[in-house]
Enzyme design. Structure first.
Site, PDB file in Angstrom:
ATOM      1  CG  ASP A  39      -2.218   0.816   0.814  1.00 12.19           C
ATOM      2  OD1 ASP A  39      -2.857   0.493  -0.203  1.00 12.19           O
ATOM      3  OD2 ASP A  39      -2.543   1.798   1.508  1.00 12.19           O
ATOM      4  CE  LYS A  45       8.721   4.316  -9.054  1.00  8.58           C
ATOM      5  NZ  LYS A  45       7.363   4.005  -9.516  1.00  8.58           N
TER       6      LYS A  45
HETATM    7  P1  ITT Z   1      -3.669  -2.224  -5.215  1.00  2.43           P
HETATM    8  O1  ITT Z   1      -4.431  -1.680  -4.030  1.00  2.43           O
HETATM    9  O2  ITT Z   1      -4.421  -3.225  -6.025  1.00  2.43           O
HETATM   10  O3  ITT Z   1      -2.298  -2.703  -4.851  1.00  2.43           O
HETATM   11  P2  ITT Z   1      -3.665   0.574  -6.062  1.00  2.43           P
HETATM   12  O4  ITT Z   1      -3.259   1.273  -7.326  1.00  2.43           O
HETATM   13  O5  ITT Z   1      -5.055   0.840  -5.550  1.00  2.43           O
HETATM   14  O6  ITT Z   1      -3.405  -1.004  -6.252  1.00  2.43           O
HETATM   15  P3  ITT Z   1      -2.624   1.848  -3.698  1.00  2.43           P
HETATM   16  O7  ITT Z   1      -3.908   1.760  -2.948  1.00  2.43           O
HETATM   17  O8  ITT Z   1      -1.377   1.541  -2.974  1.00  2.43           O
HETATM   18  O9  ITT Z   1      -2.603   0.903  -4.970  1.00  2.43           O
HETATM   19  O10 ITT Z   1      -2.633   3.291  -4.362  1.00  2.43           O
HETATM   20  C1  ITT Z   1      -1.508   3.980  -4.518  1.00  2.43           C
HETATM   21  C2  ITT Z   1      -1.636   4.985  -5.625  1.00  2.43           C
HETATM   22  O11 ITT Z   1      -0.520   5.846  -5.447  1.00  2.43           O
HETATM   23  C3  ITT Z   1      -1.479   4.365  -7.021  1.00  2.43           C
HETATM   24  O12 ITT Z   1      -2.692   4.103  -7.647  1.00  2.43           O
HETATM   25  C4  ITT Z   1      -0.675   5.440  -7.759  1.00  2.43           C
HETATM   26  O13 ITT Z   1      -1.538   6.449  -8.232  1.00  2.43           O
HETATM   27  C5  ITT Z   1       0.167   6.033  -6.645  1.00  2.43           C
HETATM   28  N1  ITT Z   1       1.479   5.358  -6.569  1.00  2.43           N
HETATM   29  C6  ITT Z   1       1.824   4.275  -5.832  1.00  2.43           C
HETATM   30  N2  ITT Z   1       3.098   3.929  -6.034  1.00  2.43           N
HETATM   31  C7  ITT Z   1       3.574   4.824  -6.918  1.00  2.43           C
HETATM   32  C8  ITT Z   1       4.824   4.993  -7.540  1.00  2.43           C
HETATM   33  O14 ITT Z   1       5.830   4.165  -7.320  1.00  2.43           O
HETATM   34  N3  ITT Z   1       4.967   6.006  -8.382  1.00  2.43           N
HETATM   35  C9  ITT Z   1       3.945   6.851  -8.631  1.00  2.43           C
HETATM   36  N4  ITT Z   1       2.734   6.749  -8.112  1.00  2.43           N
HETATM   37  C10 ITT Z   1       2.539   5.745  -7.253  1.00  2.43           C
END
Ligand code: ITT
Length: 209
Positions: free
Chosen positions: A69, A175
């Site tokens: 997350d 990255k």
């Molecule tokens: P899961 O819950 O299925 O894992 P999700 O996309 O909903 O997928 P998150 O709840 O962790 O995942 O949301 C994090 C958001 O933050 C993600 O959708 C991206 O927009 C952003 N994010 C996460 N990691 C990132 C990264 O390495 N670089 C840029 N943006 C990122």
């Protein structure tokens, strides 16, 4: 030894697989299962949501599950979007919608007040009851426009001063070597190596005893 990634986010899957690919572990993803469940992220913190996802998928599959997350926390916005990073611009929004809203919310704010950081909490549920978490963080600055084509999410607006470029101007390997997720994953690797009794250096299974 099998490990399920408790996510449907293909961009995260690509980064996670890249850092775990040398370990003698079979990585399973959502498409390897029928009716892979959507786990509601009802937690108020990254840690709570990571645990919910890991536990839910370990329970459903019967395999150890790793959940990530992540969130972008912007100082000038009091830590937003944080735990709401994926739905910052509203339900069903795209990465582009989120970046547009972020740039709009920060309009007129000078560079020295655009500090932000990414945080990732990784939870590994060895089974439905036994769970460990690790964390990674990276500090940067939010640009005033998108720069670069690589990566995903907020990468085009997240500038990393030591490298003088945004995350979207970096290769996957670069990255991963310095990002929030990369740092958390290096700690998660250690948990996997210990739990599955793998040799640290070679990534091969320890059969010496
Ligand atoms: P899961 O819950 O299925 O894992 P999700 O996309 O909903 O997928 P998150 O709840 O962790 O995942 O949301 C994090 C958001 O933050 C993600 O959708 C991206 O927009 C952003 N994010 C996460 N990691 C990132 C990264 O390495 N670089 C840029 N943006 C990122």
């Amino acid at each position: 030894m099998q490990l399920v990634l408790a996510t449907r986010n293909k961009d995260k899957i690509r980064e996670i697989k890249h850092l775990l690919e040398d370990l003698p572990i079979t990585i399973l993803i959502f498409s390897d299962f029928l009716d892979f469940p959507e786990i509601d992220e009802t937690g108020e913190t990254l840690e709570e949501n990571a645990i919910l996802k890991a536990k839910g998928i370990a329970t459903f599959t019967g395999f150890a599950a790793l959940a990530d997350d992540s969130g972008l926390e912007v100082d000038a916005l009091g830590g937003a979007p944080g735990v709401y990073s994926s739905r910052f611009a509203g339900p069903g929004c795209t990465y582009d919608d989120n970046n547009r809203k972020l740039l709009q919310d920060l309009q007129g704010i000078p560079e020295d007040r655009r500090a932000a950081h990414f945080r990732t909490v990784i939870a590994i549920a060895w089974n439905a009851g036994e769970i460990e978490t690790v964390e990674g963080r990276v500090d940067g600055i939010i640009k005033t426009q998108k720069i670069g084509q690589s990566g995903f999410g907020y990468d085009p607006v997240f500038y990393y001063p030591p490298a003088k470029k945004t995350f979207a101007e970096m290769s996957l390997a670069e990255k991963n070597s310095l990002s929030h997720r990369g740092k958390a994953l290096m700690k998660a690797r250690d948990l996997l190596i210990t739990h599955f009794n793998l040799m640290k250096d070679s990534g091969k299974q320890d059969t010496s005893i």
